[in-house]
Each structure stands twice: as C-alpha cells, then as structure tokens.
Design a protein around this motif. Sequence first.
Motif, PDB file in Angstrom:
ATOM      1  N   SER A 232       0.977  -1.302   0.051  1.00  0.00           N
ATOM      2  CA  SER A 232       0.013  -0.016   0.032  1.00  0.00           C
ATOM      3  C   SER A 232       0.880   1.145   0.020  1.00  0.00           C
ATOM      4  N   VAL A 233       1.955   1.223   0.677  1.00  0.00           N
ATOM      5  CA  VAL A 233       3.000   2.222   0.634  1.00  0.00           C
ATOM      6  C   VAL A 233       3.418   3.094  -0.632  1.00  0.00           C
ATOM      7  N   SER A 234       3.478   2.326  -1.702  1.00  0.00           N
ATOM      8  CA  SER A 234       4.093   2.952  -2.849  1.00  0.00           C
ATOM      9  C   SER A 234       2.717   3.804  -3.398  1.00  0.00           C
ATOM     10  N   PHE A 235       1.484   3.124  -3.262  1.00  0.00           N
ATOM     11  CA  PHE A 235       0.206   3.958  -3.849  1.00  0.00           C
ATOM     12  C   PHE A 235       0.040   5.154  -3.007  1.00  0.00           C
ATOM     13  N   ARG A 236       0.291   5.318  -1.690  1.00  0.00           N
ATOM     14  CA  ARG A 236       0.175   6.513  -0.905  1.00  0.00           C
ATOM     15  C   ARG A 236       0.792   7.772  -1.741  1.00  0.00           C
ATOM     16  N   LYS A 237       1.896   7.432  -2.330  1.00  0.00           N
ATOM     17  CA  LYS A 237       2.673   8.401  -2.942  1.00  0.00           C
ATOM     18  C   LYS A 237       2.196   8.464  -4.091  1.00  0.00           C
ATOM     19  N   LYS A 238       1.549   7.457  -5.087  1.00  0.00           N
ATOM     20  CA  LYS A 238       1.181   7.595  -6.462  1.00  0.00           C
ATOM     21  C   LYS A 238      -0.032   8.319  -6.384  1.00  0.00           C
ATOM     22  N   TYR A 239      -0.909   8.133  -5.381  1.00  0.00           N
ATOM     23  CA  TYR A 239      -2.178   8.846  -5.374  1.00  0.00           C
ATOM     24  C   TYR A 239      -1.868  10.238  -4.719  1.00  0.00           C
ATOM     25  N   GLY A 240      -0.731  10.767  -4.627  1.00  0.00           N
ATOM     26  CA  GLY A 240      -0.525  12.307  -3.979  1.00  0.00           C
ATOM     27  C   GLY A 240      -0.872  12.372  -2.559  1.00  0.00           C
ATOM     28  N   LEU A 241      -0.828  11.186  -1.925  1.00  0.00           N
ATOM     29  CA  LEU A 241      -1.273  11.368  -0.655  1.00  0.00           C
ATOM     30  C   LEU A 241      -0.026  11.201   0.385  1.00  0.00           C
ATOM     31  N   GLU A 242       1.021  11.761   0.074  1.00  0.00           N
ATOM     32  CA  GLU A 242       2.430  11.324   0.895  1.00  0.00           C
ATOM     33  C   GLU A 242       2.258  11.561   2.193  1.00  0.00           C
ATOM     34  N   ASP A 243       1.451  12.466   2.666  1.00  0.00           N
ATOM     35  CA  ASP A 243       1.420  12.333   4.319  1.00  0.00           C
ATOM     36  C   ASP A 243       0.479  11.904   4.994  1.00  0.00           C
ATOM     37  N   ILE A 244      -0.760  11.363   4.350  1.00  0.00           N
ATOM     38  CA  ILE A 244      -2.041  10.927   4.805  1.00  0.00           C
ATOM     39  C   ILE A 244      -1.609   9.786   5.839  1.00  0.00           C
ATOM     40  N   PRO A 245      -1.998   9.961   7.121  1.00  0.00           N
ATOM     41  CA  PRO A 245      -1.743   9.201   8.316  1.00  0.00           C
ATOM     42  C   PRO A 245      -2.354   7.602   7.940  1.00  0.00           C
ATOM     43  N   THR A 246      -3.392   7.446   7.534  1.00  0.00           N
ATOM     44  CA  THR A 246      -3.670   6.172   7.361  1.00  0.00           C
ATOM     45  C   THR A 246      -4.069   5.743   5.790  1.00  0.00           C
ATOM     46  N   PHE A 247      -3.216   4.630   5.335  1.00  0.00           N
ATOM     47  CA  PHE A 247      -3.423   4.243   3.835  1.00  0.00           C
ATOM     48  C   PHE A 247      -3.293   2.801   3.756  1.00  0.00           C
ATOM     49  N   ILE A 248      -4.744   2.085   3.159  1.00  0.00           N
ATOM     50  CA  ILE A 248      -4.541   0.850   3.363  1.00  0.00           C
ATOM     51  C   ILE A 248      -5.327   0.358   1.964  1.00  0.00           C
ATOM     52  N   ARG A 249      -4.690  -0.430   1.233  1.00  0.00           N
ATOM     53  CA  ARG A 249      -5.428  -1.218   0.349  1.00  0.00           C
ATOM     54  C   ARG A 249      -5.578  -2.808   0.709  1.00  0.00           C
ATOM     55  N   ALA A 250      -6.764  -3.330   0.514  1.00  0.00           N
ATOM     56  CA  ALA A 250      -6.811  -4.557   0.979  1.00  0.00           C
ATOM     57  C   ALA A 250      -7.663  -5.621   0.278  1.00  0.00           C
ATOM     58  N   THR A 251      -7.888  -6.852   0.588  1.00  0.00           N
ATOM     59  CA  THR A 251      -8.620  -7.745  -0.136  1.00  0.00           C
ATOM     60  C   THR A 251      -9.763  -8.270   0.675  1.00  0.00           C
ATOM     61  N   LEU A 252     -11.045  -8.330   0.066  1.00  0.00           N
ATOM     62  CA  LEU A 252     -12.185  -8.751   0.805  1.00  0.00           C
ATOM     63  C   LEU A 252     -12.334 -10.380   0.834  1.00  0.00           C
ATOM     64  N   ARG A 253     -12.643 -10.921   1.741  1.00  0.00           N
ATOM     65  CA  ARG A 253     -13.235 -12.406   1.563  1.00  0.00           C
ATOM     66  C   ARG A 253     -14.644 -12.387   2.696  1.00  0.00           C
ATOM     67  N   TYR A 254     -15.433 -13.503   2.523  1.00  0.00           N
ATOM     68  CA  TYR A 254     -16.383 -13.740   3.480  1.00  0.00           C
ATOM     69  C   TYR A 254     -15.774 -14.132   4.939  1.00  0.00           C
ATOM     70  N   PRO A 255     -16.553 -13.611   5.917  1.00  0.00           N
ATOM     71  CA  PRO A 255     -16.043 -13.995   7.305  1.00  0.00           C
ATOM     72  C   PRO A 255     -15.682 -15.352   7.436  1.00  0.00           C
ATOM     73  N   GLY A 256     -14.448 -15.714   8.066  1.00  0.00           N
ATOM     74  CA  GLY A 256     -14.200 -17.084   8.315  1.00  0.00           C
ATOM     75  C   GLY A 256     -13.010 -17.322   7.365  1.00  0.00           C
ATOM     76  N   PHE A 257     -13.109 -16.996   6.408  1.00  0.00           N
ATOM     77  CA  PHE A 257     -11.969 -17.576   5.271  1.00  0.00           C
ATOM     78  C   PHE A 257     -10.471 -17.446   5.862  1.00  0.00           C
ATOM     79  N   CYS A 258     -10.123 -16.297   6.249  1.00  0.00           N
ATOM     80  CA  CYS A 258      -8.800 -15.897   6.446  1.00  0.00           C
ATOM     81  C   CYS A 258      -8.215 -16.705   7.586  1.00  0.00           C
ATOM     82  N   GLU A 259      -9.043 -17.138   8.633  1.00  0.00           N
ATOM     83  CA  GLU A 259      -8.682 -17.761   9.600  1.00  0.00           C
ATOM     84  C   GLU A 259      -8.333 -19.331   9.345  1.00  0.00           C
TER      85      GLU A 259
END
Lengths: 454, 454
Positions: A232-259
Amino acid sequence: MADPVKNVLICGAGMSATDLIFYMLEHAEEFNWTVTVGDIDVETATRKIGGHPRGKAVYFDCYDNNIMEQHIKDSDIVISLLPPGMHAATAKIALRHDAHVVTASYASQEMIDMHEEARKKDLTFLNELGADPGIDHMSGMRSIDSIRGKGGELTSFESYCGSLIAPKSNDNPWEYKFTWSPMNVILAGSTGACYYEDGNLRCVPYHRLFENPKKIEIPGFRDFEAYENRDSVSFRKKYGLEDIPTFIRATLRYPGFCEAWNLLIKLGLTANNYPIDDSENMTYRDWVSSYLPRGNVNLENRLADHLEIKRNGELHKKLLWTGLLSERPITRNYGTPAEILLDLLLDKLKFKKGDTDMLVFYERIRYRLNGELREHVSHLVTRGIDHEHTAISRTVGLPAAIGAKLILNGSVKSRGILYPWTHEVYQPVLDELAEFGIAYSSSDTLLEDSVADF
Amino acid sequence: MADPVKNVLICGAGMSATDLIFYMLEHAEEFNWTVTVGDIDVETATRKIGGHPRGKAVYFDCYDNNIMEQHIKDSDIVISLLPPGMHAATAKIALRHDAHVVTASYASQEMIDMHEEARKKDLTFLNELGADPGIDHMSGMRSIDSIRGKGGELTSFESYCGSLIAPKSNDNPWEYKFTWSPMNVILAGSTGACYYEDGNLRCVPYHRLFENPKKIEIPGFRDFEAYENRDSVSFRKKYGLEDIPTFIRATLRYPGFCEAWNLLIKLGLTANNYPIDDSENMTYRDWVSSYLPRGNVNLENRLADHLEIKRNGELHKKLLWTGLLSERPITRNYGTPAEILLDLLLDKLKFKKGDTDMLVFYERIRYRLNGELREHVSHLVTRGIDHEHTAISRTVGLPAAIGAKLILNGSVKSRGILYPWTHEVYQPVLDELAEFGIAYSSSDTLLEDSVADF
C-alpha cells in the motif's frame, strides 16, 4: 471520411477476456477496427469471437517470441491479459512495432522503465486498468479529487476489493470459489504487506497476514473480512497522499475464510519455492502427514492439535472437507506444495456452471473540512450475468476495453507509461462503466466536529 | 614430451577462491597450465595471483555475456565460483567452446539438462565439488560404499556441516560471524526442508525450521545444534539409498543460534520478496517498529512481549545487541527486509582481520551387519590458517582445484554432468585433501545386537 483501419490485438482469451472481446467486436464497425484474439487455446478464442466478420482467432504462445512478434508487428494496440510476468515482454515488442499497450495488471519495474522510450515513440502504455488494480484506482482518485476540490484534507484512505462467489452460489464451508486465477489465490499475500495506519508504517509478514483479518461491514449490504495487500505504501505516493496518516489497500473475503486459510499457511502447504520429490507416489494423506508431528493419536486429531484448533470444531471440519487427509493420490510429480494444494482445491473450490460470481469494492475515506471530521464511504457490488459474462470478466475486461478505445480514438493523449488514477483516464472510463451498471453508491456523513487529533 | 598447454579459467576471486587460485598456480608449471582469474574486482584477482608468471588477472563480469564469452572461448576448463545462479550460463558458453566445467554449487536443472550435449562433446561438467556440497558428499559416499562392501544394510544416514567461527574468535553473543556469503546466511532455510526420518517423509516450513534445532554432540569435541537442509529427499536417491528409513542433511550452528535467528524470521525481517518503500528515510528503530504491535510500553519491551520472550533475558539481549532498535539510519533505499537486515548485521557479525574460521563436518550412519546394529561416526574439523587462507577457502577451493586437475590430467574419464559421490571422483579428491590435513576421524561401534526394528 471513414477512420483509417486500426488493428487491435487481444492477448489471452481466458476467463477475464470475454467481455473485453465482446466490447471490442461490438465497436469494431463503428471505429473501423479489426480484432485479433490470440490464445494457445485457439478454439476458445474462436468461440468467443462467434463468427464476427471483423474478428480473427490466432494461435498465440506468449513464451514464443517469434509468434508474439508476428502478431504484434501489425497491431496498433495490444491489450494484454497474459500472466503478469509476460506484459513487459509484450510491451517491448510493441515498442519496436509502434503499438500502444493496455494491461489490467500492476506495472512491473521493467514496464515502468520503458516510459521514456514509449513517450518518444508517441505511444501510450496504460497499465493497471482492470478491476483491482483498476476500478479501485479510478474510484479512489475520483473521490480524492472531489474531496480536495472542496478544500478537504484527507486523514485516512482505505480501499477494499474482493472477487467472491455471489451469495446464491455460496455453498461450500470455505465460502469461496476460484472465480479468478486459482494459483494467484493460493499464493495471495505471500509477500506479506505494508501499509500506513495513524501515521505509522505497519508491516505484516506472510505467516501473520491472515491471522487477524479486519472486519468490514458494508452498510446495508453484509459483513466481510479483509487482509492487507502487498504494497500500500507506494500507492500513497502515487495517489499524491504522501502525508496521509492512514492508507490501506486490502482484499475482501467472506468472514471465516482468513482464519482457515491461515492454517494452510501455517502447515507450510502454500510454499512455492521448492518441489516435493516423488510427489506422484504419495496420497494427500501421506504428504500432509509429513508436515505433522508424529504421535499416537490419529492423523486427523494430530492435525487439530498441531494447529491448536478444536478437534471436530468448525475449523477442523473445514480443513478436512478439502480432502487434505484423504487417500486421494497426488497426480503431479515434483510439484511445489502450492501446486499440489492447488490440484486438490481446484475441484473442491471450483467455480461451476450455474455459479454466479460477484465483485465487491468498498472505499472509506475520512477527511477534515471546515473544522469537521467527515467520512466518505462508497461501494460497488456487481454480479456476473452468466458463466461467461462473469463479474470478473466484466470488471477486468470492460475497463481495459474502454481504455483501449480512448487511446485509439485520441481521447487519451498522455504518452509513455500511464495509469488509471489520472483524470484523463478515470473520468471517461468510470462514466462509461456506469452505463454497464458498474457504478458506486456513495454516502458522506459527519463523524465528529470536535475531534482534535484523529 | 611436455604436456600441451591447457588454459584454466577461474571465475570469481572472492573469499572462497584463494586456495583454489594458489593450488592451480602451484601446479601450473608441472602440468603446463595457464591460469586466468576473472573477477569484477581485478585488483583482488591480481593480488591473489601474486605476480605468478603463469597467472593472469582479467576483468570478468558474469552479467556481461560478451566478456564471459571472450574469456571462456580459449579455456580448456572453467572453474566457476560465481553466484549459484550463474553457473548454468557459464556452462552454456563452455559447451559452445569445448571447455570442461567445475563448480562448488548444487547443480541446477538447467545444468543437469546439459548432460547429453556435454557428453557428446566429450566434456565433463563436475558439480557440487566444494565443502558442502562437496566434502560431505565424498565422505558420505565413501562411508556408504565401505559399509555396503562389508555387506552392511544402512538404516540411517545423517550428514551435518557448518561454516563457523573458530572457538578462539567466537566473541559475540550470537556466536556466529559471516565466514561465507552473508546474504546466503540471511536467506538460509527460506525454502523450508524435507527429509526422511524412521521411514516417514518430514517437511518443515521456513517459519518452523529454526524453532527446534536438533542437538548434535560431536564426541570428544563439542556441542552444536542443527537445522535441516532444503532438500534431503533427492539425495537419498542420488546416494542410492532409496529405501533408507532415515536420511538427513543438515547445517550446524553453535547452540543458541537457531532460537535467536528464528525470532528474526518470526518478525518477518528475513523476507526477500518485497521492497520497503522509502527505507532510506527510516532508522532501524522506525523500521522494526512497523512489525510490532502498537502499545504503551516502550519498544524494547514490546519487542520481547510480541515474540513471547523474557524481557531483558538472554534472547532479548541478543536481539537488541544487533542494533535492531537503534537509531541507526537505513542506508539502502527500496531494499527488501533481508537486504536491510543484511546491512545491519554485516558490521555486527563481521569476520574481522585476525579472526579464524572453522569448518565442521559430522556424519552419523547406522547399519545392520551380521545381526548387529552398528553406528559409524566420523567428523572433520578444519580451521583457517589466516584471514585469506580460511577454512572455507580451503574446503571449497581445494576440492574444486583437485577436481579440475583430475579432469585435465585424464584421471576423471566420465563425461557429461558429474558429481563427487562417484568413486572416480571422491577417492582421489579425499586422498589428496588428506595431504592438506583435511581428513575425517572415524569410529565404528556396536549399538545393540538385539534391536528388532530400529
């Protein structure tokens, strides 16, 4: 005066290419295009072209440079849905023969390095224009530009996407099916992830990435869980949000899959960096037992004990349901654990005829405006139409197709390496996607007007 | 009549090449060899040649095919101490120009695939002829052949090797220094390991490999610990021991190393598959804190708590000693975690002038003979002579040098891809190594004469 004829080459006729091929053929007459579809499986390419007079199916092997060159040399634009590692090779040939390039994958360093050369040759190499990366970039940047346009200051940007099975076809204990590249599912997350949270860089190694997924509730829809994407870090810069405190790109699953998936990682079954010697003389039971401590209790219980999960509990049942401890023979020889696991799960998690898939995008942005802390939330859910016109085919193929059209008709003028988070790309692509019913619903609410430091 | 002149090319003049270069120069007159030493660092190559009239230092960049070709084309034999990934490319050029090849590294599939072509051209490509792989193979196979020659039936084969610091130079809390390729140390074990134990295949994923090292006591010497090597399984076959119940190849460390190293793995700091963006704007403290949960206690204690080790205990002190939480700036940009960690440890675990290294080989074989269960144990410990003539340079370079001589003087007659576990190779090489004081001590004892099923 009619437009001069333009030759379009689509590389790859697989799962994600259907709607791309349809779109290009549908507009071929209007814009005077020929549409060549190349795949090692010519039959599939032929079927998807469906006898269209401007379409042609050809044998295309992306590991054979001569064949690639032969088809790329007469093209005006190459739309590559090849495996991610093959885009740069394709682009190199396109560069020699003055063809534009569109891909739906992350731009590799090799691709990025072609920027100057492509620019000099007046070519556009437009990358990351699919579903994710693609639609997420475009919606995200549209939201960012809109908030900034009002004078807002972003404090948090989160973007989530999942290629999932639609609720009506959600009929196995993992609540997951291979609606896109199965091997990419097996290897997902293996680089770990880095992102920013409240001003802090956070890094999570692979063996902990699926351990504590984040709960994501899409208001008015349903609950999901999410694990963070690689970088996610490089996209913070690519989006022009260098100083934004929170920047997260993530993948969704139905609950229970990850565990549950985390247990396969902990066992070591998703490793892809060494082959298992003589695997074809083993059953899955033999193989998996080699990862378990020895002991007197039966293998099923040893599996549960080793993973510290409840014997006969839900997680235990999920694992056993895959056939991990079955006497099914391993068919692949000298396969990596990931490949052997893939063979097992291909059947079990198969996206079957009659199944419907679903793409879910979710975006949550917090920002300050006029002393208030506000939250912008938007989501997009789109289901497949049938087994060919899947949600993944539509959300990957249509953006790429529209992007190609915009380059060919001169609407996109930027040259060199280009991404969809530029206004020139995202605005017309999102507008046209909306005509296909692929559109976000948004809300914007006041969170607090007295928070000093969020 | 004098032998016709033979041109020897040594690729790589680094740490492991010193004694190889010395040996080849020492015998150059006798066998009428010229010895060309190629390295990107010509100065080091020149220094190691020391003005010998038959030696020549040349600039050699293994990533530049033209330069490689230029030097390989006039060679009769190429001894490659290049990075493991470069041997096959070297061998391919050698194949075109009719040169034999010797390496001290594992044969890659690409190398193995050259067997027929090399054989047809009457060339020998002798691989895995260094310390480990190399000396371990040769001693192992000599022992196996000897036991079988007496009619013994092997039930267990274990082979251990470690490149370590000699006890007198063992002066840091990790009891380890970079006596060989530092990056290989950082990445060691990252593929996990597979081996056979009591008839069962055992696989251990990376994140568990260093968790429970095996205690190894070398009788009359000292205690070590060991973690299993990548792929013991394929060597079971290569050694002709397809059905042996226990077969393990493993790496030795001083006791305590593995448990501490495992913490670095658990943190995620040895990952080498993604870069850290903007790393050069961080300190080590910033960086490592991104892998730790947030909390109110100080970072040092959070590190201990997260890893579930005792605050201020020995393990905690070992970790902090590296400077992981120091304010030292990271100098490398866009480095992988493994590379950033390497930069930190290079100083801390540096093999310094005045230090002495030590190679330890240990082999334990159990077998049945005449109704008895017996144990054959042998070990070899060799220390470096000085900072250049290190144990690693001697144990890697001398076997390769002797192997090259045996090919050049016609003693080794097998052609194609060849390994040191053949009698033709191991017997003369081990014999000559003994003249350098590199020799095993062995013992053979009766374990039990009534064990029915070991």
